[in-house]
Design a protein around this motif. Structure first.
Motif, PDB file in Angstrom:
ATOM      1  N   LYS A  82      30.397  43.246 -36.678  1.00  0.00           N
ATOM      2  CA  LYS A  82      29.589  44.451 -36.531  1.00  0.00           C
ATOM      3  C   LYS A  82      28.118  44.106 -36.315  1.00  0.00           C
ATOM      4  O   LYS A  82      27.431  44.742 -35.510  1.00  0.00           O
ATOM      5  N   ALA A  83      27.634  43.075 -37.032  1.00  0.00           N
ATOM      6  CA  ALA A  83      26.232  42.679 -36.879  1.00  0.00           C
ATOM      7  C   ALA A  83      25.973  42.087 -35.498  1.00  0.00           C
ATOM      8  O   ALA A  83      24.928  42.351 -34.886  1.00  0.00           O
ATOM      9  N   ARG A  84      26.932  41.313 -34.990  1.00  0.00           N
ATOM     10  CA  ARG A  84      26.763  40.762 -33.642  1.00  0.00           C
ATOM     11  C   ARG A  84      26.771  41.879 -32.608  1.00  0.00           C
ATOM     12  O   ARG A  84      26.006  41.845 -31.633  1.00  0.00           O
ATOM     13  N   ASP A  85      27.635  42.881 -32.817  1.00  0.00           N
ATOM     14  CA  ASP A  85      27.631  44.033 -31.911  1.00  0.00           C
ATOM     15  C   ASP A  85      26.271  44.728 -31.938  1.00  0.00           C
ATOM     16  O   ASP A  85      25.740  45.119 -30.886  1.00  0.00           O
ATOM     17  N   LEU A  86      25.721  44.898 -33.127  1.00  0.00           N
ATOM     18  CA  LEU A  86      24.463  45.630 -33.260  1.00  0.00           C
ATOM     19  C   LEU A  86      23.289  44.894 -32.625  1.00  0.00           C
ATOM     20  O   LEU A  86      22.315  45.528 -32.211  1.00  0.00           O
ATOM     21  N   GLU A  87      23.390  43.582 -32.541  1.00  0.00           N
ATOM     22  CA  GLU A  87      22.345  42.831 -31.839  1.00  0.00           C
ATOM     23  C   GLU A  87      22.317  43.193 -30.361  1.00  0.00           C
ATOM     24  O   GLU A  87      21.256  43.223 -29.730  1.00  0.00           O
ATOM     25  N   GLN A  88      23.496  43.460 -29.799  1.00  0.00           N
ATOM     26  CA  GLN A  88      23.593  43.792 -28.377  1.00  0.00           C
ATOM     27  C   GLN A  88      23.362  45.281 -28.129  1.00  0.00           C
ATOM     28  O   GLN A  88      22.788  45.661 -27.101  1.00  0.00           O
ATOM     29  N   ASN A  89      23.847  46.102 -29.041  1.00  0.00           N
ATOM     30  CA  ASN A  89      23.775  47.550 -28.854  1.00  0.00           C
ATOM     31  C   ASN A  89      23.654  48.207 -30.229  1.00  0.00           C
ATOM     32  O   ASN A  89      24.643  48.302 -30.959  1.00  0.00           O
ATOM     33  N   PRO A  90      22.481  48.686 -30.610  1.00  0.00           N
ATOM     34  CA  PRO A  90      22.281  49.258 -31.943  1.00  0.00           C
ATOM     35  C   PRO A  90      22.792  50.687 -32.096  1.00  0.00           C
ATOM     36  O   PRO A  90      22.685  51.265 -33.181  1.00  0.00           O
ATOM     37  N   GLN A  91      23.369  51.258 -31.039  1.00  0.00           N
ATOM     38  CA  GLN A  91      23.885  52.624 -31.120  1.00  0.00           C
ATOM     39  C   GLN A  91      25.233  52.612 -31.831  1.00  0.00           C
ATOM     40  O   GLN A  91      26.127  51.843 -31.473  1.00  0.00           O
ATOM     41  N   VAL A  92      25.379  53.484 -32.836  1.00  0.00           N
ATOM     42  CA  VAL A  92      26.607  53.500 -33.625  1.00  0.00           C
ATOM     43  C   VAL A  92      27.095  54.934 -33.811  1.00  0.00           C
ATOM     44  O   VAL A  92      26.363  55.896 -33.573  1.00  0.00           O
ATOM     45  N   CYS A  93      28.342  55.034 -34.263  1.00  0.00           N
ATOM     46  CA  CYS A  93      28.913  56.310 -34.677  1.00  0.00           C
ATOM     47  C   CYS A  93      29.589  56.091 -36.023  1.00  0.00           C
ATOM     48  O   CYS A  93      30.312  55.105 -36.206  1.00  0.00           O
ATOM     49  N   MET A  94      29.338  57.009 -36.956  1.00  0.00           N
ATOM     50  CA  MET A  94      29.941  56.939 -38.280  1.00  0.00           C
ATOM     51  C   MET A  94      30.790  58.186 -38.498  1.00  0.00           C
ATOM     52  O   MET A  94      30.474  59.259 -37.973  1.00  0.00           O
ATOM     53  N   HIS A  95      31.862  58.034 -39.276  1.00  0.00           N
ATOM     54  CA  HIS A  95      32.781  59.155 -39.486  1.00  0.00           C
ATOM     55  C   HIS A  95      33.264  59.157 -40.928  1.00  0.00           C
ATOM     56  O   HIS A  95      33.745  58.144 -41.435  1.00  0.00           O
ATOM     57  N   PHE A  96      33.104  60.309 -41.588  1.00  0.00           N
ATOM     58  CA  PHE A  96      33.584  60.501 -42.952  1.00  0.00           C
ATOM     59  C   PHE A  96      34.822  61.388 -42.912  1.00  0.00           C
ATOM     60  O   PHE A  96      34.728  62.569 -42.566  1.00  0.00           O
ATOM     61  N   PRO A  97      36.005  60.864 -43.273  1.00  0.00           N
ATOM     62  CA  PRO A  97      37.260  61.640 -43.198  1.00  0.00           C
ATOM     63  C   PRO A  97      37.665  62.187 -44.559  1.00  0.00           C
ATOM     64  O   PRO A  97      38.470  61.588 -45.273  1.00  0.00           O
ATOM     65  N   TRP A  98      37.150  63.323 -44.929  1.00  0.00           N
ATOM     66  CA  TRP A  98      37.469  63.912 -46.228  1.00  0.00           C
ATOM     67  C   TRP A  98      38.701  64.805 -46.083  1.00  0.00           C
ATOM     68  O   TRP A  98      38.623  66.042 -46.101  1.00  0.00           O
ATOM     69  N   HIS A  99      39.863  64.172 -45.926  1.00  0.00           N
ATOM     70  CA  HIS A  99      41.096  64.876 -45.566  1.00  0.00           C
ATOM     71  C   HIS A  99      41.489  65.947 -46.571  1.00  0.00           C
ATOM     72  O   HIS A  99      41.866  67.054 -46.181  1.00  0.00           O
ATOM     73  N   SER A 100      41.441  65.623 -47.850  1.00  0.00           N
ATOM     74  CA  SER A 100      41.936  66.573 -48.844  1.00  0.00           C
ATOM     75  C   SER A 100      41.079  67.826 -48.921  1.00  0.00           C
ATOM     76  O   SER A 100      41.531  68.861 -49.427  1.00  0.00           O
ATOM     77  N   MET A 101      39.856  67.753 -48.417  1.00  0.00           N
ATOM     78  CA  MET A 101      38.990  68.933 -48.355  1.00  0.00           C
ATOM     79  C   MET A 101      39.014  69.566 -46.962  1.00  0.00           C
ATOM     80  O   MET A 101      38.296  70.536 -46.710  1.00  0.00           O
ATOM     81  N   GLU A 102      39.850  68.995 -46.091  1.00  0.00           N
ATOM     82  CA  GLU A 102      39.968  69.472 -44.708  1.00  0.00           C
ATOM     83  C   GLU A 102      38.603  69.496 -44.022  1.00  0.00           C
ATOM     84  O   GLU A 102      38.238  70.429 -43.311  1.00  0.00           O
ATOM     85  N   ARG A 103      37.862  68.386 -44.225  1.00  0.00           N
ATOM     86  CA  ARG A 103      36.525  68.268 -43.673  1.00  0.00           C
ATOM     87  C   ARG A 103      36.346  66.907 -43.019  1.00  0.00           C
ATOM     88  O   ARG A 103      36.961  65.914 -43.421  1.00  0.00           O
ATOM     89  N   GLN A 104      35.469  66.877 -42.027  1.00  0.00           N
ATOM     90  CA  GLN A 104      35.019  65.639 -41.409  1.00  0.00           C
ATOM     91  C   GLN A 104      33.524  65.768 -41.124  1.00  0.00           C
ATOM     92  O   GLN A 104      33.029  66.867 -40.875  1.00  0.00           O
ATOM     93  N   VAL A 105      32.845  64.627 -41.142  1.00  0.00           N
ATOM     94  CA  VAL A 105      31.457  64.572 -40.680  1.00  0.00           C
ATOM     95  C   VAL A 105      31.330  63.395 -39.723  1.00  0.00           C
ATOM     96  O   VAL A 105      31.767  62.281 -40.040  1.00  0.00           O
ATOM     97  N   LYS A 106      30.750  63.655 -38.556  1.00  0.00           N
ATOM     98  CA  LYS A 106      30.471  62.604 -37.575  1.00  0.00           C
ATOM     99  C   LYS A 106      28.967  62.468 -37.435  1.00  0.00           C
ATOM    100  O   LYS A 106      28.244  63.470 -37.358  1.00  0.00           O
ATOM    101  N   ILE A 107      28.502  61.217 -37.397  1.00  0.00           N
ATOM    102  CA  ILE A 107      27.065  60.943 -37.276  1.00  0.00           C
ATOM    103  C   ILE A 107      26.859  59.900 -36.190  1.00  0.00           C
ATOM    104  O   ILE A 107      27.491  58.836 -36.215  1.00  0.00           O
TER     105      ILE A 107
END
Length: 211
Positions: A82-107
């Motif tokens: 992941k760190a080597r990837d970030l050296e080339q491209n610092p753009q990322v996507c993060m995802h929180f899968p809170w299934h039991s609450m039927e919720r997701q957050v994407k950043i």
């Protein structure tokens, strides 16, 4: 194996614009607190997606360790994939899968290394065994066996038998400065509620998205 008939309906209460904070970090803080209070396992666990120099995406689970108006912080070995990837491209996507609450957050955002002082502060808060593991593991590099990894761990225990374990110079944190956050709430008949915060000209704009 037949998977097409595995399904369930989402029956949680809906999400309306009036319920949302005008500021996405405040909204994320509310949902994170609710996930923690609900007793979800690993509520801070998130999928982190990066892209390498050849355009290949990669994902892995990491733990969110801090967030505020400046961004979202996680820690890793600076020689990892992941760190080597970030050296080339610092753009990322993060995802929180809170299934039991039927919720997701994407950043979505841009990752940058945090200061040595910030990394040290967190490293010193970790259990000693986790500190030793950071020294023992050359993350993402090939090893011959688990026994080799355990022998490296034992070697680090002997090396740092007295005194504190120092922060490795190859280990530390990243802060992701967000430019987009999406909050997803499951609804019946797959007509889910989705709201996107997008930063435009330093102002957060909120829009409802079709499911």
């Amino acid at each position: 194996m037949e998977l097409e008939n595995i399904r369930r309906d989402y029956m949680a209460e809906g999400l309306n614009r009036e319920q949302l904070s005008d500021e996405p970090i405040a909204q994320f803080e509310l949902w994170m607190k609710q996930a923690i209070d609900a007793g979800l396992k690993d509520p801070t666990a998130m999928t982190l997606a990066t892209v390498d120099e050849h355009g290949w995406p990669s994902q892995r689970i990491v733990l969110l360790k801090h967030f505020d108006q400046q961004g979202f912080v996680f820690f890793t070995n600076y020689s990892s994939t992941k760190a080597r990837d970030l050296e080339q491209n610092p753009q990322v996507c993060m995802h929180f899968p809170w299934h039991s609450m039927e919720r997701q957050v994407k950043i979505q955002g841009r990752a940058e290394k945090i200061s040595h002082a910030e990394s040290l502060r967190y490293f010193l808060s970790r259990p000693r065994e986790s500190q030793l593991a950071a020294w023992a593991s050359q993350q993402s590099h090939r090893i011959n066996s688990r026994q080799f990894l355990l022998s490296q761990f034992d070697a680090m225990k002997r090396k740092f038998a007295s005194g504190e374990v120092p922060l490795p110079d190859f280990w530390g944190g990243y802060r992701v400065t967000a430019s987009l956050l999406e909050f997803w709430q499951g609804r019946e008949n797959r007509l889910h509620d989705r709201f996107e915060y997008r930063l435009r000209n330093d102002v957060w704009q909120i829009e409802r998205l079709a499911p």
